[in-house]
Write an enzyme that holds these catalytic residues in place. Sequence first.
Site, short mmCIF file in Angstrom:
data_model
loop_
_atom_site.label_atom_id
_atom_site.label_comp_id
_atom_site.label_asym_id
_atom_site.label_seq_id
_atom_site.Cartn_x
_atom_site.Cartn_y
_atom_site.Cartn_z
CB CYS A 155 10.92 48.04 102.17
SG CYS A 155 11.49 48.03 100.38
CG HIS B 129 13.92 45.42 97.79
ND1 HIS B 129 12.65 45.83 98.27
CD2 HIS B 129 14.03 45.74 96.61
CE1 HIS B 129 11.83 45.83 97.10
NE2 HIS B 129 12.98 46.07 95.90
CG PHE C 41 26.11 27.56 81.87
CD1 PHE C 41 25.46 28.05 80.61
CD2 PHE C 41 26.58 28.54 82.50
CE1 PHE C 41 25.39 29.07 80.13
CE2 PHE C 41 26.35 29.83 82.12
CZ PHE C 41 25.77 30.16 80.86
CB CYS D 261 8.57 45.90 99.43
SG CYS D 261 9.68 44.59 99.66
CG ASP E 160 23.55 20.77 79.60
OD1 ASP E 160 24.18 20.97 80.77
OD2 ASP E 160 22.96 21.69 79.22
CG ASP F 42 25.56 24.12 87.99
OD1 ASP F 42 26.24 23.56 88.73
OD2 ASP F 42 25.79 25.34 87.80
CG ASP G 179 18.90 28.54 87.85
OD1 ASP G 179 19.98 29.00 87.86
OD2 ASP G 179 18.44 27.63 86.85
CD GLN H 143 21.57 22.47 75.93
OE1 GLN H 143 21.19 23.42 75.36
NE2 GLN H 143 22.00 22.65 77.20
CB CYS I 280 12.11 43.24 102.12
SG CYS I 280 12.88 44.62 102.00
#
Length: 391
Positions: free
Chosen positions: A335, A361, A98, A330, A168, A94, A283, A209, A332
């Site tokens: 799990c 997870h 922000f 799941c 920005d 970024d 994101d 924006q 993963c």
Amino acid sequence: MPNFEFKIKHQDDKCLARIGEIKTKHGKIETPVFLPVATNASVKSLTTRDMLELNAEILMANTYHLFLRPGLDVIESHGGLHKFMNWSLPLMTDSGGFQAFSLGIGAKHGVGKIAGEAKQIKKIKHAKVNDDGVIFYSQYDGKKVFLTPELSIQIQQILGSDIMLAFDECTSPLSNYNYNKKAMLRTHKWAERCLKARETDQGLYGIIQGGIFKDLREQSAKFICSLDFDGIAIGGSFGKNEMYTVLDWLSKIITRDKPVHLLGIGTIEDFFNSIERGIDSFDCVTPTRLARVGFAFIRPEDGGNVKNKFRIDIGRAEYKKDQRPISEVCNCYTCKNYTRSYLRHLYNVKELAFYRLMSIHNLNFFLQLMKEIRKSIKNSSFIEMKNEWLK
Ligand SMILES: [Zn+2]
């Protein structure tokens, strides 16, 4: 020439959802895609090996934080962020804009809260925006920083991300029309300055924006799309329904030949509704942040729905002796190996493995969901999948 290519591989015929491919120096990314956030060059509690095992294709790192700590000289001495954090796949950074925004707002609230305390704190917390950039004081050592569009690009060039974001000004939801207009015009000037400042082959996205004002959003979309950016990002902070309205306005204007990133959005509902409106990437810190406070994401098969926000609170007494994994479906590591009961215990005693197991997870949930969404777009069943999940 930017080392960046975007191709649309499949367009849904019922809505704006699409499959795209972004090609960068560090590899290809299939969209729609979710970017786990590695704020300080690390996805919290996880390693880059974990991220590879989770099949993450691209990570988002934070310019503002890395610029302040460890500082550019340290990252530069490694030859850039990829080597520094041992991640060889694509990275997005970024712009730091922000944080300038959130620090500025935070300052006002912070000052209110600490009224009567040391003057020094007020000084350190305050960020100031003018047409040239943002002046703020480091939250770590109080050092004064003047972040400009040129400096933001220079920093991102040293970091060496595959996709940079233009600098920005993000307004507060409380900012009025006139302020939003001023900030938008400033963002447009900064967008041109960012393009001019780029000296490398990294991709660069411009940011739209304009708050929640139709004419401003339309003006901003037209302007940003007219510039030579490789992709478009949508910035701002707004309520949920406002966001869909804004995305509807923008979808009529944003050119379809560039990838579109929606900044900082990460609820399950938002993914479906935004992808339907043409968004290609997201994101958000949601999966890891919520993991650390005990929330695990669950699918419709496990009882997840809009009402419970597709998550359970693992600390609840009902899971005390629950022998099931977080999710029965799941795949993963967490799990496959641990019960809700065990995870609840780790949570209650604040064991460090808890953060890691829950983050694995939750990230797997997000990345797997995106994979299934991509599959549904390819099979022309995206709307059906959306309705099934959001019913
Ligand atoms: Zn799992």
